[in-house]
Scaffold this active site. Sequence first.
Site, PDB file in Angstrom:
ATOM      1  N   ASP A  39      -3.391  65.666  81.496  1.00 24.05           N
ATOM      2  CA  ASP A  39      -2.628  65.773  80.243  1.00 24.05           C
ATOM      3  C   ASP A  39      -3.093  64.661  79.314  1.00 24.05           C
ATOM      4  O   ASP A  39      -3.610  63.628  79.763  1.00 24.05           O
ATOM      5  CB  ASP A  39      -1.129  65.647  80.505  1.00 24.05           C
ATOM      6  CG  ASP A  39      -0.308  65.876  79.234  1.00 24.05           C
ATOM      7  OD1 ASP A  39      -0.264  67.038  78.779  1.00 24.05           O
ATOM      8  OD2 ASP A  39       0.275  64.930  78.706  1.00 24.05           O
ATOM      9  N   SER A  40      -2.883  64.871  78.025  1.00 28.97           N
ATOM     10  CA  SER A  40      -3.229  63.837  77.055  1.00 28.97           C
ATOM     11  C   SER A  40      -2.365  62.596  77.225  1.00 28.97           C
ATOM     12  O   SER A  40      -2.738  61.519  76.759  1.00 28.97           O
ATOM     13  CB  SER A  40      -3.077  64.375  75.633  1.00 28.97           C
ATOM     14  OG  SER A  40      -1.740  64.787  75.395  1.00 28.97           O
ATOM     15  N   TYR A  86      -2.842  64.324  71.426  1.00 29.33           N
ATOM     16  CA  TYR A  86      -3.866  65.309  71.132  1.00 29.33           C
ATOM     17  C   TYR A  86      -3.413  66.325  70.089  1.00 29.33           C
ATOM     18  O   TYR A  86      -4.242  67.004  69.483  1.00 29.33           O
ATOM     19  CB  TYR A  86      -4.238  66.080  72.406  1.00 29.33           C
ATOM     20  CG  TYR A  86      -5.203  65.397  73.343  1.00 29.33           C
ATOM     21  CD1 TYR A  86      -5.463  64.033  73.288  1.00 29.33           C
ATOM     22  CD2 TYR A  86      -5.864  66.142  74.319  1.00 29.33           C
ATOM     23  CE1 TYR A  86      -6.343  63.422  74.165  1.00 29.33           C
ATOM     24  CE2 TYR A  86      -6.751  65.543  75.203  1.00 29.33           C
ATOM     25  CZ  TYR A  86      -6.994  64.187  75.127  1.00 29.33           C
ATOM     26  OH  TYR A  86      -7.874  63.592  76.003  1.00 29.33           O
ATOM     27  N   GLY A  87      -2.100  66.472  69.917  1.00 30.60           N
ATOM     28  CA  GLY A  87      -1.572  67.566  69.101  1.00 30.60           C
ATOM     29  C   GLY A  87      -2.023  67.563  67.657  1.00 30.60           C
ATOM     30  O   GLY A  87      -1.994  68.599  66.995  1.00 30.60           O
ATOM     31  N   CYS A  90      -1.393  70.599  79.699  1.00 35.48           N
ATOM     32  CA  CYS A  90      -1.265  70.190  78.307  1.00 35.48           C
ATOM     33  C   CYS A  90      -1.525  71.426  77.465  1.00 35.48           C
ATOM     34  O   CYS A  90      -2.584  72.049  77.586  1.00 35.48           O
ATOM     35  CB  CYS A  90      -2.290  69.099  77.998  1.00 35.48           C
ATOM     36  SG  CYS A  90      -2.417  68.628  76.265  1.00 35.48           S
ATOM     37  N   ASN A  91      -0.564  71.802  76.630  1.00 40.65           N
ATOM     38  CA  ASN A  91      -0.734  72.999  75.819  1.00 40.65           C
ATOM     39  C   ASN A  91      -1.861  72.839  74.809  1.00 40.65           C
ATOM     40  O   ASN A  91      -2.619  73.781  74.562  1.00 40.65           O
ATOM     41  CB  ASN A  91       0.574  73.323  75.106  1.00 40.65           C
ATOM     42  CG  ASN A  91       1.572  74.008  76.013  1.00 40.65           C
ATOM     43  OD1 ASN A  91       1.620  75.226  76.096  1.00 40.65           O
ATOM     44  ND2 ASN A  91       2.382  73.221  76.706  1.00 40.65           N
ATOM     45  N   THR A  92      -1.990  71.652  74.215  1.00 44.69           N
ATOM     46  CA  THR A  92      -3.037  71.452  73.221  1.00 44.69           C
ATOM     47  C   THR A  92      -4.413  71.560  73.857  1.00 44.69           C
ATOM     48  O   THR A  92      -5.319  72.214  73.313  1.00 44.69           O
ATOM     49  CB  THR A  92      -2.870  70.086  72.534  1.00 44.69           C
ATOM     50  OG1 THR A  92      -1.566  70.016  71.943  1.00 44.69           O
ATOM     51  CG2 THR A  92      -3.911  69.904  71.445  1.00 44.69           C
ATOM     52  N   GLU A  95       8.798  59.963  73.887  1.00 46.08           N
ATOM     53  CA  GLU A  95       8.029  58.799  74.343  1.00 46.08           C
ATOM     54  C   GLU A  95       8.658  57.478  73.900  1.00 46.08           C
ATOM     55  O   GLU A  95       8.300  56.424  74.426  1.00 46.08           O
ATOM     56  CB  GLU A  95       6.588  58.916  73.864  1.00 46.08           C
ATOM     57  CG  GLU A  95       5.883  60.089  74.529  1.00 46.08           C
ATOM     58  CD  GLU A  95       4.371  59.972  74.514  1.00 46.08           C
ATOM     59  OE1 GLU A  95       3.845  59.037  73.883  1.00 46.08           O
ATOM     60  OE2 GLU A  95       3.716  60.822  75.149  1.00 46.08           O
ATOM     61  N   CYS A  99       5.198  72.755  74.853  1.00 45.40           N
ATOM     62  CA  CYS A  99       4.692  71.402  75.036  1.00 45.40           C
ATOM     63  C   CYS A  99       5.386  70.842  76.259  1.00 45.40           C
ATOM     64  O   CYS A  99       6.610  70.983  76.405  1.00 45.40           O
ATOM     65  CB  CYS A  99       4.974  70.527  73.815  1.00 45.40           C
ATOM     66  SG  CYS A  99       4.547  68.781  74.060  1.00 45.40           S
ATOM     67  N   THR A 100       4.633  70.207  77.135  1.00 47.80           N
ATOM     68  CA  THR A 100       5.222  69.786  78.406  1.00 47.80           C
ATOM     69  C   THR A 100       6.104  68.553  78.281  1.00 47.80           C
ATOM     70  O   THR A 100       6.735  68.144  79.257  1.00 47.80           O
ATOM     71  CB  THR A 100       4.111  69.558  79.456  1.00 47.80           C
ATOM     72  OG1 THR A 100       3.077  68.723  78.899  1.00 47.80           O
ATOM     73  CG2 THR A 100       3.492  70.894  79.868  1.00 47.80           C
ATOM     74  N   HIS A 101       6.179  67.954  77.092  1.00 47.17           N
ATOM     75  CA  HIS A 101       7.184  66.919  76.840  1.00 47.17           C
ATOM     76  C   HIS A 101       8.581  67.516  76.655  1.00 47.17           C
ATOM     77  O   HIS A 101       9.589  66.852  76.920  1.00 47.17           O
ATOM     78  CB  HIS A 101       6.869  66.140  75.556  1.00 47.17           C
ATOM     79  CG  HIS A 101       5.836  65.076  75.698  1.00 47.17           C
ATOM     80  ND1 HIS A 101       4.502  65.348  75.875  1.00 47.17           N
ATOM     81  CD2 HIS A 101       5.940  63.716  75.660  1.00 47.17           C
ATOM     82  CE1 HIS A 101       3.828  64.212  75.927  1.00 47.17           C
ATOM     83  NE2 HIS A 101       4.671  63.212  75.811  1.00 47.17           N
TER      84      HIS A 101
END
Length: 275
Positions: free
Chosen positions: A8-9, A40-41, A71-73, A156, A190-192
């Site tokens: 993931d980013s 990365y988004g 990571c979706n991006t 974050e 988004c995995t966040h």
Amino acid sequence: MTPIGVFDSGYGGLTVLKDLQAALPDADFIYLGDNARAPYGVRSFELVYRFTLQAVEYLFSHGCPLVILACNTASAKALRTIQQNDLPRIDPSRRVLGVIRPTAEVVADYTTTGAVGLFGTPGTVASQSYDMELAKLHPGLRLTSKACPMWVPLVENLEADGPGADYFVKRYIDELFALDPQIDALILGCTHYPLLLNKIRQYLPAGVSVLSQGSIVAASLLDYLRRHPDMAARISRGGTTQYLTTEQPDKFDSLAAVFMGTPVAARRVELDEKR
């Protein structure tokens, strides 16, 4: 050791890793977060592809026969090129899988109106990757997307449960449902975003199903390994997880522990280039 690589980013892929560990408790994993170059988004397709390829090659060089882009991006901007152009050159026996297709495959099971919503980073939404996958897999569904640039910073900065999150969660939900009030299935692209799930449910209209990707990706991986016993046999089974970051480990450890719910001890690594 031949672990499953999870990339993931930054931190979001930890929500996927946690479900992968639960689904495959005896498997070995390496998690790599490119925190020094996150997010990365908002980056270009070319940069996301280059950074993602560096991470994939690093994980391959450390024994991973299979890498999950959690990571979706990265899945939106890099996965297809890596699968089609780079894997044949690097090692055709290895595999790189993403998070978008498994989510798109199951979303039809969650909607009765045929109207699906997507929350994602600006990069994921702009890529239209979900639009393309749904058009191929479920052409009868209609997708309405909303970029949520404030949600990752909220997570974050440990504000996911704070009062500051309410404004931006409600705002993006209201804007999405103003575009299509019939939405009854919502993809957290988004995995966040699972860390905002309590807030999201608070402001969602009644009867809307929420698709969080960790459990979906874990179920998809189990199915993949059942269908590819040769790959399943290559994965080492020590039940260990290594955490790697391109950022300072102490910074990574403190926030990663929030995502994982347990203490994390990471090691700092260098990829080929920075920023």
